[in-house]
Design an enzyme around this catalytic site. Structure first.
Site, PDB file in Angstrom:
ATOM      1  N   GLU A  37       0.839  -1.213   0.000  1.00 38.74           N
ATOM      2  CA  GLU A  37       0.000   0.000   0.000  1.00 38.74           C
ATOM      3  C   GLU A  37       0.870   1.258   0.000  1.00 38.74           C
ATOM      4  O   GLU A  37       0.731   2.152   0.848  1.00 38.74           O
ATOM      5  CB  GLU A  37      -1.000  -0.023   1.172  1.00 38.74           C
ATOM      6  CG  GLU A  37      -1.969  -1.194   1.045  1.00 38.74           C
ATOM      7  CD  GLU A  37      -3.217  -1.119   1.918  1.00 38.74           C
ATOM      8  OE1 GLU A  37      -3.306  -0.252   2.808  1.00 38.74           O
ATOM      9  OE2 GLU A  37      -4.130  -1.944   1.688  1.00 38.74           O
ATOM     10  N   GLU A  55      -4.799  -8.838  -0.559  1.00 41.84           N
ATOM     11  CA  GLU A  55      -5.621  -8.553   0.629  1.00 41.84           C
ATOM     12  C   GLU A  55      -7.072  -8.477   0.181  1.00 41.84           C
ATOM     13  O   GLU A  55      -7.422  -7.623  -0.634  1.00 41.84           O
ATOM     14  CB  GLU A  55      -5.210  -7.238   1.311  1.00 41.84           C
ATOM     15  CG  GLU A  55      -3.875  -7.345   2.022  1.00 41.84           C
ATOM     16  CD  GLU A  55      -3.517  -6.126   2.872  1.00 41.84           C
ATOM     17  OE1 GLU A  55      -4.440  -5.444   3.367  1.00 41.84           O
ATOM     18  OE2 GLU A  55      -2.315  -5.878   3.017  1.00 41.84           O
TER      19      GLU A  55
HETATM   20  O1  AHR Z   1      -5.273  -6.046   6.785  1.00 43.37           O
HETATM   21  C1  AHR Z   1      -5.232  -4.879   7.549  1.00 43.37           C
HETATM   22  C2  AHR Z   1      -4.589  -3.721   6.806  1.00 43.37           C
HETATM   23  O2  AHR Z   1      -5.361  -3.374   5.709  1.00 43.37           O
HETATM   24  C3  AHR Z   1      -3.236  -3.991   6.209  1.00 43.37           C
HETATM   25  O3  AHR Z   1      -2.202  -3.837   7.132  1.00 43.37           O
HETATM   26  C4  AHR Z   1      -3.135  -2.952   5.139  1.00 43.37           C
HETATM   27  O4  AHR Z   1      -2.320  -3.350   4.068  1.00 43.37           O
HETATM   28  C5  AHR Z   1      -4.580  -2.728   4.731  1.00 43.37           C
HETATM   29  O5  AHR Z   1      -4.907  -1.387   4.707  1.00 43.37           O
END
Ligand code: AHR
Length: 489
Positions: free
Chosen positions: A173, A295
């Site tokens: 991110e 994710e």
């Molecule tokens: O999964 C929780 C958080 O969500 C992670 O650390 C981040 O990459 C995303 O914003």
């Protein structure tokens, strides 16, 4: 009536088993208490890693594990997590509750965990606050087999053989918690960091660039244009949030309207994969670069009374349907989606496992992974669906594959919480012999497993299907996930 047409002659792309991957961060009780309890713990463990958790994850054939973050990755300095535990410096986990991280779980422990799980490690490097040299040396430490400063340090720390880690993320991110960079700035940095992440011996790296969040198509365009030829994978993050970020909604106390909102939002993964994929196609028509959804999952308000920085949430039948919707989308886009990682394996967000001291329970999402493991490395069969609607969106979703022993697996979801859906599966070019199946459903859409009632939502045999030549008729109960296995005659 719903119709699904499947043509066996059209099977082509292989469903990469890494679509069924996991993500585990130094966040709340995911690593500490979830995977790792330390060697002196009374909880049964091997080298500090919980035996019950390893057995459960091996059962669903976990193919890979992404670590150490997440936002944590861009503050993590790997050398703090090697060597004698007493000498490891402590740090503040600023993103997640401001707790002290003692670094007792580091590179050796993570790679030991992956060895116990029999899965591929996927390490996410620090671009936000780390240096090119730091990432370059991490790769050398893990992978170089010979005489070098990092191989020597590894041997001094008790590991002579390299681990041969293939999957490397170059930042996380980077548009947000990983440095608040612009796409152009990150693309240049990606090229720099990736250059010095070297191939040692026969260990070719699969380098994954930080991709977009949600609907940020500009990010994908810039990355593909400026750095596409230097990457193997480009990530995508998308969370299913029933309401909005300020009031996400409860994991287990929700209305039918929130149920439908959740399903609608989960189904938007289709649009994301399609549109980000279309941009990638412009620059990479051969589809060499994988879309890595590293994710994904539901994100609710934390359970009342728990640390808001720990992101602990319960997991209901609703989550299992969200998982199934995502799996169907990933399977159906197997040409482009090469990996996906649920956030997060244990005790954080859409977990497959919850722990409380020595106790462990499996969530409905775990059972969805169990049911879908048959698609790992199988050949995707394209599905053509005509669906009724429920809550303004298609009521059923599906994906199908044929495995190396010619068994056909079809996974079906009915999101309608009140009505059964009758389905006809037309399997063209096949004569069908027999069928078995499994179903995940429950009386109420809010049903979930607890430490007192661990098996409220569990897999059961599915029998409400009938074969006639090349057609299968199925009655899909309300709010259910079903996978059928069809043996050809
Ligand atoms: O999964 C929780 C958080 O969500 C992670 O650390 C981040 O990459 C995303 O914003």
């Amino acid at each position: 009536m719903n119709r699904v047409a499947i043509n066996l002659a059209q099977g082509c792309a292989r469903i990469n088993r890494h679509i069924y991957g996991h993500f585990s961060e130094h966040l709340g009780r995911c690593i500490y208490g979830g995977f790792y309890v330390g060697e002196d713990s009374p909880i049964p463990n091997v080298k500090g890693i919980r035996k019950d958790v390893v057995a459960a994850l091996k059962h669903i054939k976990i193919p890979n594990l992404r670590w150490p973050g997440g936002c944590f990755a861009d503050e993590y300095h790997w050398k703090d997590g090697i060597g004698a535990k007493n000498d490891r410096p402590k740090m503040i986990n600023t993103h997640w509750g401001g707790v002290t991280e003692d670094n007792s779980f580091g590179t050796h422990e993570f790679l030991e965990l992956c060895a116990q799980l029999g899965c591929e490690p996927y390490i996410c490097g620090n671009v936000g606050s780390g240096t090119v040299q730091e990432l370059s040396q991490w790769v050398e430490y893990c992978n170089f087999d010979g005489i070098s400063p990092m191989a020597g340090l590894r041997a001094k720390n008790g590991r002579k053989e390299p681990w041969k880690v293939k999957f490397w993320g170059i930042g996380n991110e980077s548009w947000g918690c990983g440095g608040n960079m612009t796409a152009e700035f990150y693309a240049d940095n990606y090229r720099r960091y990736a250059t010095y992440a070297r191939k040692y011996g026969d260990t070719s790296l699969y380098k994954i660039a930080c991709g977009a969040s949600d609907f940020n198509y500009d990010w994908t365009r810039v990355l593909m244009e400026k750095a596409g030829r230097f990457m193997d994978g480009l990530s995508l993050h998308y969370y299913t949030i029933p309401n909005d970020w300020a009031h996400k909604g409860s994991a287990i106390e929700f209305t039918e309207a929130e149920w439908f909102n959740t399903m609608r939002k989960a189904a938007r993964m289709e649009e994301l994969v399609h549109k980000h994929g279309a941009i990638m196609d412009e620059f990479d028509p051969e589809r060499r670069v994988g879309l890595v959804v590293d994710e994904w999952g539901t994100w609710y308000d934390v359970e009342p009374g728990t640390n808001p920085g720990f992101l602990y949430q319960q997991n209901s039948l609703r989550d299992a349907l969200v998982a199934g919707i995502n799996f169907n989308i990933f399977n159906n886009h197997a040409e482009r989606v090469q990996m996906a990682n649920i956030a997060q394996t244990i005790n954080v967000l859409q977990s497959v496992i919850l722990t409380e001291g020595a106790k462990m329970i499996l969530t409905p999402t775990y059972h969805a992974f169990d049911m879908y493991k048959v698609h790992q490395d199988a050949v995707k069969l394209p599905v053509y669906i005509e669906s009724e609607t429920a809550g303004g969106i298609p009521a059923v979703s599906a994906s199908a594959s044929v495995d190396s022993e010619d068994r056909i697996h079809v996974s079906l979801i009915n999101i309608d919480p009140n009505n059964e859906q009758k389905m006809v599966l037309e399997l063209r070019g096949v004569s069908l012999k027999s069928l078995t199946g499994q179903i995940l459903t429950s009386e109420h859409m809010q049903d979930h497993n607890t430490f007192d009632d661990a098996d409220k939502v569990k897999l059961r045999p599915f029998t409400d299907a009938a074969i006639s030549r090349s057609t299968v008729t199925v009655n899909l109960p309300p709010k259910s996930v079903v996978t059928v296995e069809i043996i050809q005659g």
